[in-house]
Design a protein around this motif. Structure first.
Motif, mmCIF file in Angstrom:
data_model
loop_
_atom_site.group_PDB
_atom_site.id
_atom_site.type_symbol
_atom_site.label_atom_id
_atom_site.label_comp_id
_atom_site.label_asym_id
_atom_site.label_seq_id
_atom_site.Cartn_x
_atom_site.Cartn_y
_atom_site.Cartn_z
ATOM 1 N N ALA A 1 -6.294 -3.858 -0.105
ATOM 2 C CA ALA A 1 -6.402 -2.655 0.721
ATOM 3 C C ALA A 1 -6.070 -3.034 2.156
ATOM 4 N N LEU A 2 -5.127 -2.317 2.738
ATOM 5 C CA LEU A 2 -4.765 -2.495 4.142
ATOM 6 C C LEU A 2 -5.110 -1.208 4.876
ATOM 7 N N ASN A 3 -5.873 -1.324 5.944
ATOM 8 C CA ASN A 3 -6.273 -0.153 6.711
ATOM 9 C C ASN A 3 -5.756 -0.271 8.147
ATOM 10 N N ASN A 4 -5.436 0.890 8.732
ATOM 11 C CA ASN A 4 -5.001 0.951 10.138
ATOM 12 C C ASN A 4 -3.841 -0.005 10.398
ATOM 13 N N LEU A 5 -2.810 0.102 9.571
ATOM 14 C CA LEU A 5 -1.653 -0.785 9.692
ATOM 15 C C LEU A 5 -0.733 -0.283 10.810
ATOM 16 N N TYR A 6 -0.238 -1.245 11.580
ATOM 17 C CA TYR A 6 0.709 -0.961 12.666
ATOM 18 C C TYR A 6 1.799 -2.018 12.627
ATOM 19 N N TYR A 7 3.061 -1.572 12.804
ATOM 20 C CA TYR A 7 4.167 -2.530 12.801
ATOM 21 C C TYR A 7 5.279 -2.027 13.702
ATOM 22 N N GLN A 8 5.694 -2.890 14.639
ATOM 23 C CA GLN A 8 6.895 -2.625 15.427
ATOM 24 C C GLN A 8 7.733 -3.880 15.425
ATOM 25 N N GLN B 1 -3.185 0.912 -0.691
ATOM 26 C CA GLN B 1 -3.967 0.430 -1.830
ATOM 27 C C GLN B 1 -3.018 -0.090 -2.906
ATOM 28 N N PHE B 2 -3.205 -1.367 -3.283
ATOM 29 C CA PHE B 2 -2.431 -1.940 -4.389
ATOM 30 C C PHE B 2 -3.383 -2.403 -5.478
ATOM 31 N N SER B 3 -3.048 -2.080 -6.739
ATOM 32 C CA SER B 3 -3.845 -2.507 -7.885
ATOM 33 C C SER B 3 -2.911 -3.064 -8.950
ATOM 34 N N SER B 4 -3.117 -4.351 -9.292
ATOM 35 C CA SER B 4 -2.285 -4.950 -10.342
ATOM 36 C C SER B 4 -2.642 -4.396 -11.709
ATOM 37 N N GLU B 5 -3.906 -4.003 -11.902
ATOM 38 C CA GLU B 5 -4.324 -3.460 -13.199
ATOM 39 C C GLU B 5 -3.668 -2.103 -13.459
ATOM 40 N N ASN B 6 -3.599 -1.265 -12.416
ATOM 41 C CA ASN B 6 -2.971 0.046 -12.573
ATOM 42 C C ASN B 6 -1.461 0.002 -12.345
ATOM 43 N N LYS B 7 -0.963 -1.153 -11.890
ATOM 44 C CA LYS B 7 0.461 -1.311 -11.559
ATOM 45 C C LYS B 7 0.919 -0.212 -10.602
ATOM 46 N N SER B 8 0.106 -0.001 -9.560
ATOM 47 C CA SER B 8 0.375 1.110 -8.644
ATOM 48 C C SER B 8 0.171 0.679 -7.198
ATOM 49 N N LEU B 9 0.869 1.393 -6.319
ATOM 50 C CA LEU B 9 0.736 1.206 -4.879
ATOM 51 C C LEU B 9 0.636 2.584 -4.257
ATOM 52 N N GLU B 10 -0.348 2.766 -3.360
ATOM 53 C CA GLU B 10 -0.553 4.065 -2.721
ATOM 54 C C GLU B 10 -0.584 3.886 -1.211
ATOM 55 N N LEU B 11 0.232 4.684 -0.509
ATOM 56 C CA LEU B 11 0.276 4.675 0.947
ATOM 57 C C LEU B 11 -0.235 6.021 1.449
ATOM 58 N N ASN B 12 -1.182 5.985 2.367
ATOM 59 C CA ASN B 12 -1.744 7.215 2.909
ATOM 60 C C ASN B 12 -1.453 7.320 4.398
ATOM 61 N N GLU B 13 -1.014 8.500 4.792
ATOM 62 C CA GLU B 13 -0.739 8.815 6.203
ATOM 63 C C GLU B 13 0.251 7.821 6.821
ATOM 64 N N PHE B 14 1.451 7.776 6.244
ATOM 65 C CA PHE B 14 2.526 6.970 6.821
ATOM 66 C C PHE B 14 3.160 7.737 7.973
ATOM 67 N N ARG B 15 3.443 7.028 9.078
ATOM 68 C CA ARG B 15 4.080 7.657 10.237
ATOM 69 C C ARG B 15 5.133 6.718 10.827
ATOM 70 N N LEU B 16 6.314 7.257 11.060
ATOM 71 C CA LEU B 16 7.367 6.584 11.820
ATOM 72 C C LEU B 16 7.485 7.313 13.147
#
Length: 661
Positions: free
Chosen positions: A319-326, A340-355
């Motif tokens: 789980a990565l929270n409050n991610l910032y990248y420039q 949120q990444f889960s190897s068991e569910n084989k899924s990745l979820e991104l919430n509130e992405f902003r460019l």
């Protein structure tokens, strides 16, 4: 006779007892004195020694050894209590090896630089050693503050922590060529690393953790396999910062080879509790960085520390929270509220992405000096389904079952007063064919998306705009390697609302056999007032509708990289329009009168029930414009053919599209 023998034996026993009772502690104390005399300063409050049990207690031990006589490094030691149980005195006297059942050290501090000493000094000091090695069955350290100095000339470069340590079968060699061996648990509270000169990771590094716990650590296995095996690792809340700089520092260069000593980490379980991680990409510009709060849960994790080792795990949750990248030298930056990444569910979820952009629209245009597209983007939720169980396999390519973009909003702007780059614009799926790894996505679902596009032509004119609302699209069979088992075409299918008024149904297909350089488009249009389209048509084609009603229609085109052709069925009534000058955006009288582009000659009605005219579509592609501009050009070529007539039909017959795979 027997009496004398008995008396003599008794006297000898008494003498032996007295020697052991009083001489052994004296001998031990003298040996300790000899050992400590090599230090600059050494003292203790009390030494208690029980010969019969082999127990030794040292109270309030204080040592300062700046020359490194005792441990090959300068040492400062202040320990409240040291307890040694079942100490083997005879082994120490005979072999200079200390064997004890347990060692307990409580409440104190150790300060030790970890830089290398000169070789000439090392050779000289090794002759003065009293104890060659220590073997301790059990070791316990509680509340011992340790300070390791990374730079002998700078006290601000250090590693320090409050240590709680339990270990068994500990072998501590005091000769450099022999390995250290132990098995145990280590807890570091208030763990800090301040390394601005790059001694640890060859780059500036700072760390502060509330606690770090390692259980089941086997140092002997590490020496044999160069693999650190740990039953569990727990990292408490804290901060980690790594700076990226050019490797000009001598301290960095000298330590490069040491990084190969550890080839990997093997952890049966890892728990990271909200650690703030920051990577400074440019030490001169503070906002050029990557940072986030990290939480990790994993089992049977193998972390490689060189490029040839595999990265593996049984289960992994990140789980990565409050991610910032420039990125460096970028005026755009990215934010994510949660990943949120889960190897068991084989899924990745991104919430509130902003460019976002650091410059305003006007500043952005001035910065680049061309009509480069200004883009800002926000996506409420993005989900990836069908990721591989092992992330390492991504190096072989990516095959996703479904990518969902929910609630995307994009704002775009162009300043058309500035020059346009001459570089060819490639079709979107054509770009995928140039990837150097396989990419396959069965379905991309775009749900409830919005797009707002503005462009400016004059200082004194309100910018033209396009608003695409309520977009619900399904993009299927996306591939970077050509046709797949799902077919030969990548297809975009769905509904779009233009300017909150006009419903568009889209069926857009790209031929994977042609590397997505050929497409077909079927676009169904709903009903709206023609005047509602003016914010789009005035700037795009210089047409201002005064009145009229659009009653529906359908565009069908086939197009390649050079030109496109097809048909347009467009139904409308009572159309009245003005043609605008591209420079002034006022009514162009000369063009209207001389060229015949006026309402007197235009087809004002083209109703479905009254023998409507079908428009022929033909347009050549402007290579440095986008594919959307290409489609708009095709559409208005058909509109012109209906409203005013054209030579599109003749042009289309003369040319053949390249459809062959």
């Amino acid at each position: 006779m027997w009496k004398k023998i008995i008396i003599a034996v008794g006297i000898l026993m008494i003498l032996l007892f007295a020697i052991i009772r009083f001489g052994a502690p004296y001998y031990i104390e003298k040996k300790i004195h000899f050992f400590l005399n090599n230090a600059d300063t050494a003292s203790y409050k009390q030494i208690q020694f029980d010969f019969w049990e082999g127990n030794l207690k040292v109270h309030n031990l204080f040592v300062i050894d700046s020359s490194g006589s005792l441990a090959q490094q300068p040492l400062k030691l202040n320990i409240e209590l040291i307890v040694i149980k079942h100490f083997n005195l005879f082994a120490l006297i005979r072999t200079n090896t200390a064997n004890v059942d347990s060692l307990v050290i409580t409440n104190g501090s150790i300060s030790l630089p970890i830089h290398q000493k000169e070789k000439t000094e090392e050779k000289k000091k090794q002759k003065e050693k009293f104890i060659k090695s220590l073997f301790i069955a059990n070791v316990v350290l509680t509340d011992v503050h340790t300070n390791l100095m990374l730079d002998k000339t700078d006290s601000q470069e250090y590693i320090n922590a409050e240590i709680y340590f339990r270990a068994s079968n500990v072998l501590i060699p005091l000769q450099k060529q022999k390995p250290l061996a132990w098995q145990g648990d280590l807890t570091l509270n208030n763990f800090k690393i301040n390394d601005s000169k790059g001694f640890v990771f060859n780059q500036p590094f700072w760390l502060h953790l509330d606690h770090a716990s390692l259980h089941g650590l086997d140092a002997a296995h590490f020496k044999a396999q160069k693999l650190v095996e740990i039953d569990s690792l727990t990292l408490g809340k804290g901060d980690v910062t790594l700076g990226l700089v050019k490797k000009t520092n001598t301290a960095i260069t000298q330590n490069t080879s040491k990084q190969k000593a550890i080839e990997g980490l093997s952890l049966k379980r890892i728990h990271v509790d909200s650690v703030h991680f920051a990577l400074d990409l440019n030490t001169q510009i503070a906002h050029e960085k990557f940072e986030t709060d990290i939480q990790i849960e994993a089992e049977d994790l193998v972390v490689p520390l060189h490029k040839d080792a595999p990265f593996k795990y049984a289960t992994l949750q990140i789980a990565l929270n409050n991610l910032y990248y420039q990125p460096k030298k970028s005026i755009a930056y990215y934010q994510l509220e949660n990943v949120q990444f889960s190897s068991e569910n084989k899924s990745l979820e991104l919430n509130e992405f902003r460019l976002k952009q650091r410059l305003s629209e006007t500043q952005y245009a001035n910065h680049f000096g061309t009509d480069k597209l200004f883009v800002e983007l926000a996506i409420f939720k993005t989900t990836f389904k069908g990721l591989p169980a092992q992330l390492e396999s991504l190096s072989q390519g990516l095959h996703l079952q479904k990518l969902t973009l929910l609630g995307a909003q994009s704002r775009m702007y162009k300043d058309k007063r500035l020059p346009h780059p001459d570089k060819e614009k490639k079709f979107p799926f054509e770009l995928l064919q140039e990837l150097n790894f396989p990419l396959h996505i069965d379905t991309i679902a775009i749900v409830d998306a919005q797009l707002f596009y503005n462009e400016n032509w004059r200082e004194d004119y309100v910018p033209g705009r396009i608003a695409l609302n309520n977009m619900h699209l399904a993009i299927t069979n996306v591939s970077s390697t050509g046709p797949t088992k799902f077919g030969d075409w990548t297809r975009i299918d769905g509904k779009i609302e233009l300017l909150n008024n006009l419903q568009l149904d889209i069926d857009w297909r790209f031929d994977l056999r042609k590397k997505a350089k050929f497409f077909t488009l079927r676009l169904n249009l709903g009903t709206t007032s023609l005047a509602s389209l003016n914010p789009f048509t005035e700037n795009t084609f210089g047409i201002r509708f005064k009145k009229g009603t659009l009653q529906g229609g359908q565009l069908y085109v086939e197009a390649d990289k050079k030109f496109g052709k097809g048909t347009l069925d467009l139904y409308y009534k009572d159309m009245r329009l003005n043609f605008m000058d591209n420079e002034t955006h006022n009514k162009n009288f000369i063009e209207w009168a001389g060229g015949g582009l006026a309402n007197l000659v235009a087809r004002n009605n083209n109703m479905k029930q009254k023998n409507p005219k079908q428009g022929y579509v033909y347009a050549e592609r402007v290579t440095n414009r986008s594919i959307i501009a290409y489609v708009i050009r095709l559409f208005f070529s058909g509109f012109k053919d209906i409203a005013l007539s054209s030579s599109n039909k003749k042009k289309a017959k003369k040319r053949t599209l390249d459809k062959k795979p």
